[in-house]
Design a protein around this motif. Sequence first.
Motif, short mmCIF file in Angstrom:
data_model
loop_
_atom_site.label_atom_id
_atom_site.label_comp_id
_atom_site.label_asym_id
_atom_site.label_seq_id
_atom_site.Cartn_x
_atom_site.Cartn_y
_atom_site.Cartn_z
N ALA A 1 -7.65 -6.98 -6.36
CA ALA A 1 -7.16 -7.73 -5.20
C ALA A 1 -7.34 -6.90 -3.93
N HIS A 2 -7.06 -5.59 -4.00
CA HIS A 2 -7.24 -4.74 -2.83
C HIS A 2 -8.69 -4.80 -2.35
N GLN B 1 1.66 -14.65 -13.82
CA GLN B 1 2.74 -13.72 -13.51
C GLN B 1 3.33 -13.12 -14.78
N GLU C 1 -5.36 -2.35 5.58
CA GLU C 1 -4.05 -1.95 5.08
C GLU C 1 -3.15 -1.56 6.25
N LYS D 1 2.06 -2.63 -1.28
CA LYS D 1 0.88 -2.40 -0.45
C LYS D 1 0.72 -3.64 0.42
N ARG E 1 0.54 -16.13 0.70
CA ARG E 1 1.38 -16.06 -0.50
C ARG E 1 0.74 -16.86 -1.63
N LEU F 1 -0.12 -9.94 4.23
CA LEU F 1 0.12 -10.16 2.81
C LEU F 1 0.65 -8.89 2.17
N TYR G 1 -9.47 -8.29 -0.74
CA TYR G 1 -8.93 -8.47 0.61
C TYR G 1 -9.68 -7.60 1.62
N PHE H 1 -2.85 -3.95 -8.39
CA PHE H 1 -3.88 -4.99 -8.28
C PHE H 1 -5.11 -4.48 -7.55
N ASP I 1 6.16 -6.06 -4.02
CA ASP I 1 5.18 -5.64 -3.02
C ASP I 1 5.30 -4.15 -2.70
N THR J 1 1.07 -6.99 -1.75
CA THR J 1 0.60 -6.97 -3.12
C THR J 1 1.15 -5.70 -3.77
N THR J 2 0.78 -5.46 -5.01
CA THR J 2 1.27 -4.24 -5.66
C THR J 2 0.14 -3.23 -5.77
#
Length: 166
Positions: free
Chosen positions: A129-130, A27, A140, A158, A83, A120, A133, A126, A156, A122-123
Amino acid sequence: MSATDIQIQRFEPNDQQGVFDVIVPIQREEFGIAITAEDQPDLKAIPEFYQSGTGDFWVARQGEQVIGTIGLKDIGSGQAALRKMFVAAPFRGREFGVAARLLSCLIEGAGKKGVSEIFLGTTDKFLAAHRFYEKHGFTEVAKESLPASFPIMAVDSKFYKLRLLP
């Protein structure tokens, strides 16, 4: 070192420091978020916060070292929030498959407990990460379509949903 040396296990209280040691540096150093372990009361109370209702928390470990984490927070109505999914940098990628194994464990655990949907946040930053997922079946969703009980974090921007088969 190989993927076979890595175990996914349910969180136990003696994993506490290892969880902090994985999450907080990622983080702070990788994502530049000015946050401490003290700023995250959920991490100080994992059994109470995550391991209740349909929720749970798992760690990936190599030997005694925690190298990854993932949490499932029961938000009611057969829904849950994914999370605290973090994997230490040396263990990321297909070679070890830690993230995929953690996610698989979470989905399997959620299904056994009757969870029908996992959400979930996320930002926008990331991108890896997108892709991860989406590759694993998440779609989305608009912030407005999240359940009222979904815990939206300040960072967050997205949001994703995975519908589990009954």
